[in-house]
Design an enzyme around this catalytic site. Structure first.
Site, short mmCIF file in Angstrom:
data_model
loop_
_atom_site.label_atom_id
_atom_site.label_comp_id
_atom_site.label_asym_id
_atom_site.label_seq_id
_atom_site.Cartn_x
_atom_site.Cartn_y
_atom_site.Cartn_z
CG PHE A 122 -0.98 9.75 4.61
CD1 PHE A 122 -1.00 9.85 6.00
CD2 PHE A 122 0.23 9.91 3.95
CE1 PHE A 122 0.16 10.10 6.72
CE2 PHE A 122 1.40 10.15 4.65
CZ PHE A 122 1.36 10.25 6.05
N GLY A 128 6.55 19.55 -4.59
CA GLY A 128 7.99 19.68 -4.36
C GLY A 128 8.47 19.02 -3.09
CG ASP A 235 6.58 1.29 10.77
OD1 ASP A 235 7.51 0.73 10.17
OD2 ASP A 235 5.96 0.76 11.72
CD GLN A 274 18.93 -26.60 -19.67
OE1 GLN A 274 19.81 -25.87 -20.11
NE2 GLN A 274 19.16 -27.84 -19.26
CB ILE A 333 7.70 -15.44 -19.37
CG1 ILE A 333 9.03 -15.77 -18.67
CG2 ILE A 333 6.86 -16.70 -19.55
CD1 ILE A 333 8.88 -16.29 -17.26
N GLY A 335 6.03 -12.61 -23.82
CA GLY A 335 6.34 -12.07 -25.13
C GLY A 335 5.42 -10.92 -25.51
CD GLU A 359 3.57 5.20 1.86
OE1 GLU A 359 3.88 6.30 1.33
OE2 GLU A 359 2.41 4.79 1.87
N GLY A 360 8.80 5.83 0.44
CA GLY A 360 10.26 5.76 0.46
C GLY A 360 10.78 5.06 -0.77
CB THR A 361 12.86 6.22 -3.63
OG1 THR A 361 13.98 6.69 -2.86
CG2 THR A 361 11.96 7.39 -3.97
#
Length: 379
Positions: A122, A128, A235, A274, A333, A335, A359-361
């Site tokens: 694509f 720019g 889309d 926890q 987690i 580390g 595909e769009g920020t």
């Protein structure tokens, strides 16, 4: 959905996961390091029919419904985001040809795309002009011999190996789409290395200088490029990326459940802490929520409901930001191990961040979703 359809979708998901576990999961980190996916894997995907996922059976495709396509995208995204990226951009090129191509274009290209003999890419983004599609500067000029393309495209996923490019250029100032084979004189391709995430997606930069293509290479007609063809493809891409983010979420959760069940600190397993339990809870709930949003978007698309478009924006927004959060916490987690290539969570984090851009920020999604919310309100 009928029980028969549900059974088919479940069987499909199991087949997709089996393929990913057998051929992709254990190689993904190596491909990430090498910045390439082997041709043998692409050929296997073609043999399974995955490259023809959305192509009609008439042309040799699987013609998957949207929820089955989602399952395929999730399982491939769980294993390797770069592999899922191939399915996305190849699918974008495929649906463009099927929806907007002439009978001759469909007969010529769709069987090749379905089998994987031709890989599609694509070509919209420019140095720019990313999200701002109106800013594209690539031009097409009509001549007696055909159309002459001048300009460049950047960040083209799998552009390094693609055989057919869907190129968007301005014809008399109007955005128009063209099918450009790799072998076209005047088209040159540069490999882009050192990409932050989805590093195995073989990204390229294209240059077109006096690039002559025949008159029949135009897809649709003048002016349909962005408002119809590109938006339709984007889309589709947004939908598959959303599901791919669910895959990243699930991969992060799986990795953390495994690691915390084995790693001990201060005399106890991590899973007994926890704060760890809080992170696992959020990952679990966000994974389920993202999957439900994607399923809702898929259902609406299968029903032909126009609300499927906005539902996809919502799904991609939530799934991408949740994937980044989950991947960030997965590294935390783990580390110091999480910063090492010995563990895949560092790859998940890099890949997840890319999903918030393509595909769009995230910010573009926030503009679209909030605008829709105001349009539906009474205030």
């Amino acid at each position: 959905m009928s029980s028969g359809s549900a059974i088919q979708q479940l069987a499909g998901r199991e087949a997709f996961r089996s393929f990913a576990e057998r051929y992709i999961v254990h190689e993904a980190d190596r491909w990430d390091s090498e910045e390439a996916i082997p041709q043998s894997i692409i050929q296997q995907m073609g043999a399974e029919g995955y490259l023809g996922a959305v192509i009609s059976k008439e042309f040799g495709g699987l013609e998957l419904d949207m929820k089955s396509l989602g399952a395929l995208s999730e399982e491939m995204g769980r294993a390797c985001s770069s592999v899922r990226s191939l399915l996305t951009v190849h699918g974008m090129a495929s649906i463009a040809v099927e929806r907007f191509g002439t009978a001759e274009q469909r007969q010529k290209w769709l069987p090749l795309l379905a089998s994987g003999q031709t890989i599609g890419a694509f070509g919209l983004s420019e140095a720019g002009a990313g999200t701002d599609t109106k800013a594209i500067t690539t031009t097409a000029t009509i001549t007696e011999e055909g159309y002459v393309l001048e300009g460049g495209k950047k960040w083209i996923t799998f552009g390094q190996i693609a055989d057919l490019f869907l190129i968007f250029a301005k014809l008399d100032g109007e955005p128009t789409a063209f099918l450009v084979p790799r072998t076209t004189p005047g088209l040159s391709i540069d490999h882009l290395k050192g990409i932050f995430g989805t590093t195995a997606s073989m990204i390229a930069e294209l240059r077109m200088e006096n690039c002559l293509i025949p008159h029949e290479a135009i897809l649709g007609s003048k002016g349909l490029g962005v408002p119809y063809i590109a938006m339709s493809c984007l889309d589709y891409g947004r939908y598959t990326i959303a599901w791919g983010c669910v895959g990243i979420l699930q991969a992060c959760l799986d990795a953390c459940l495994s690691y915390t069940s084995k790693r001990e600190t201060f005399g106890t397993l991590l899973k007994n802490q926890q704060l760890i339990q809080k992170m696992i809870t959020e990952m679990t709930v966000n994974t389920k929520a993202a999957r439900l949003l994607c399923e809702d978007a898929g259902r609406l698309k299968d029903e032909g409901d126009s609300q499927g478009l906005l539902a996809t924006w919502a799904a991609k927004y939530f799934a991408s930001i949740s994937a980044t959060k989950a991947a960030n916490e997965a590294v935390q987690i783990h580390g110091a191990n999480g910063c090492s290539r010995d563990y895949p969570v560092q790859r998940y984090l890099r890949d997840a961040k890319v999903m918030e851009i393509i595909e769009g920020t995230t910010q573009m999604h926030e503009l679209v979703i909030s605008s829709d919310a105001y349009s539906l309100s009474d205030f």
